[in-house]
Design a protein around this motif. Sequence first.
Motif, PDB file in Angstrom:
ATOM      1  N   VAL A  14     -45.541  47.188  26.543  1.00  0.00           N
ATOM      2  CA  VAL A  14     -44.912  47.330  25.221  1.00  0.00           C
ATOM      3  C   VAL A  14     -44.287  48.729  25.104  1.00  0.00           C
ATOM      4  O   VAL A  14     -43.148  48.880  24.650  1.00  0.00           O
ATOM      5  N   THR A  15     -45.011  49.752  25.540  1.00  0.00           N
ATOM      6  CA  THR A  15     -44.497  51.126  25.463  1.00  0.00           C
ATOM      7  C   THR A  15     -43.211  51.249  26.282  1.00  0.00           C
ATOM      8  O   THR A  15     -42.193  51.763  25.799  1.00  0.00           O
ATOM      9  N   CYS A  18     -40.299  49.372  24.686  1.00  0.00           N
ATOM     10  CA  CYS A  18     -39.768  50.039  23.485  1.00  0.00           C
ATOM     11  C   CYS A  18     -39.007  51.305  23.849  1.00  0.00           C
ATOM     12  O   CYS A  18     -37.933  51.562  23.313  1.00  0.00           O
ATOM     13  N   ASP A  21     -35.731  50.287  24.895  1.00  0.00           N
ATOM     14  CA  ASP A  21     -34.968  49.778  23.743  1.00  0.00           C
ATOM     15  C   ASP A  21     -34.429  50.925  22.882  1.00  0.00           C
ATOM     16  O   ASP A  21     -33.441  50.755  22.170  1.00  0.00           O
ATOM     17  N   TRP A  22     -35.082  52.066  22.932  1.00  0.00           N
ATOM     18  CA  TRP A  22     -34.598  53.233  22.173  1.00  0.00           C
ATOM     19  C   TRP A  22     -33.524  53.994  22.948  1.00  0.00           C
ATOM     20  O   TRP A  22     -33.071  55.046  22.522  1.00  0.00           O
ATOM     21  N   VAL A  54     -37.171  41.626  24.256  1.00  0.00           N
ATOM     22  CA  VAL A  54     -36.886  43.064  24.426  1.00  0.00           C
ATOM     23  C   VAL A  54     -36.807  43.396  25.919  1.00  0.00           C
ATOM     24  O   VAL A  54     -35.898  44.115  26.360  1.00  0.00           O
ATOM     25  N   ASN A  58     -33.305  44.666  27.851  1.00  0.00           N
ATOM     26  CA  ASN A  58     -33.206  45.996  28.463  1.00  0.00           C
ATOM     27  C   ASN A  58     -33.077  45.935  29.974  1.00  0.00           C
ATOM     28  O   ASN A  58     -32.446  46.806  30.568  1.00  0.00           O
ATOM     29  N   LEU A 159     -44.849  45.274  18.845  1.00  0.00           N
ATOM     30  CA  LEU A 159     -43.467  45.792  18.832  1.00  0.00           C
ATOM     31  C   LEU A 159     -43.137  46.392  17.473  1.00  0.00           C
ATOM     32  O   LEU A 159     -42.527  47.462  17.383  1.00  0.00           O
ATOM     33  N   GLU A 160     -43.566  45.683  16.451  1.00  0.00           N
ATOM     34  CA  GLU A 160     -43.358  46.167  15.086  1.00  0.00           C
ATOM     35  C   GLU A 160     -44.046  47.531  14.909  1.00  0.00           C
ATOM     36  O   GLU A 160     -43.457  48.469  14.368  1.00  0.00           O
ATOM     37  N   ALA A 162     -44.822  49.685  17.200  1.00  0.00           N
ATOM     38  CA  ALA A 162     -44.173  50.738  17.999  1.00  0.00           C
ATOM     39  C   ALA A 162     -42.869  51.192  17.343  1.00  0.00           C
ATOM     40  O   ALA A 162     -42.522  52.369  17.396  1.00  0.00           O
ATOM     41  N   ASN A 163     -42.166  50.273  16.711  1.00  0.00           N
ATOM     42  CA  ASN A 163     -40.866  50.626  16.115  1.00  0.00           C
ATOM     43  C   ASN A 163     -40.974  51.185  14.707  1.00  0.00           C
ATOM     44  O   ASN A 163     -40.026  51.782  14.209  1.00  0.00           O
ATOM     45  N   VAL A 188     -37.025  57.124  17.238  1.00  0.00           N
ATOM     46  CA  VAL A 188     -37.827  56.401  16.232  1.00  0.00           C
ATOM     47  C   VAL A 188     -38.150  57.319  15.042  1.00  0.00           C
ATOM     48  O   VAL A 188     -38.236  56.863  13.896  1.00  0.00           O
TER      49      VAL A 188
END
Length: 434
Positions: A14-15, A18, A21-22, A54, A58, A159-160, A162-163, A188
Amino acid sequence: MNITVVGTGYVGLVTGACFSDWGHNVLCVDNDPRKIEMLKKLQMPIYEDGLEDVVSRNVSEGRLHFTESIKEGTEFAEVIFIAVGTPPGYRGAANLSYVEQVGRQVAENMDGYRLLVEKSTVPVNTGEQLKRTVSKYLRSDIPFDVASNPEFLKEGTALEDANQPDRIVVGVDSERAGKLLRDIYEPVIKKTGCAFLQMNIASAELTKHASNSFLAMKISFINAVSRVCELAGADIQEVARGMGLDARIGPKFLNAGVGYGGSCFPKDVDAFVQIGDHLGYNFELLKEVQRINKTQREHIMQKIQHELWVIQDKTVAVLGLAFKPGTDDVRESPSLYFVPQLMEAGANLRLWDPVAEEKFAELYPDQTYCKTPLETAKGADLLLILTDWPEIRSIDLDELKSAMNCPVVIDGRNIFNPKEIRDKGFTYISVGRA
Ligand code: UGA
């Protein structure tokens, strides 16, 4: 920025996803070839809502890559996150052999400055140990830093979380490390305005343990109050609502039930007790939190026993095997307490979970697994609810009643309205509601 994340479990994957994704370039490393092969084919080794999208996005946009090679990972980026497992080891203390191994391997492959960031939940002072390990295995005098950046993701909404983090906590002992971590999280922070807390490494490590233990304490507290409610003729949900509206208390994590499970709370509370013992503080409050969690399950088992009288040869339908909804994770799940107990007592079990069936069946392959809650209830003498999956809420109670042999429901998650379900002719036993 280029970032390496070692470990592709719930936290690491997940990390890594994300970060990419950033806008960062991320290389995820795992020494399990099976996992890397799956990820390269865009198959997820874990179930987490939205993760596949995600990752696919990516990967196709060229920002997310996977490898088995820690050497490649060390060469790829200046910042290396360590998100490997820290399973319970000797007497509940975290087993840090995977963390140590990554530290050693990074040291052996470093060719310039590196920042090693502990992302896994580790005992306080692991940062110091990691520093010693890297220094010991470094071939030459290359500069490096160690930092702590605990994660606060919940499975199912990772995910929520983390974002939209409540806060980002980093523990550092150099300006360079603090700046690198700030740059990583800048996208973020800019988007959400969340707090970025920079502190020393030991404080960051402890923030994580204290947060998880506090949440576990909240759950044990409300479960203890639920026991008093049962004796006093009160309703735990009314009490929790009344308490939770006080802004100092807050409404979250006040749901009474079968007790907390999962890969984090049981392990982290254990580890925090061990840390206290090791440092010379007897954390009796947390020992009580553990005791209440254990007795909560035993108390619900007694309710089952009381309803069935003789468990032998009774058909028991179990709804929910995952430790909570939204995940296929069964680690320390309440189901792993109830299913073996009921099997031992001679019950015929019918089991259902919308996503965790496969993982549970690896442990208990010879049980009957059903496709829907209604099918599970067929011929049952008792229905036991262990996970608050939304599918359970929407069961048609008339159909449920006619499917069952005896309409008895033990609801470990307080899903149904007691009056409504009793009016339909069920014997309904829930938690903390007289
Ligand atoms: C937990 C923390 O909530 C995260 O902040 C943390 O990052 C994570 O551990 C971790 O250390 O990695 P998680 O284990 O995914 O997250 O799940 P939670 O949603 O916290 O639930 C834990 C357990 O408590 C579940 O069994 C759940 O059913 C139970 N619970 C939760 C209750 O019984 N009552 C509640 O009111 C809330």
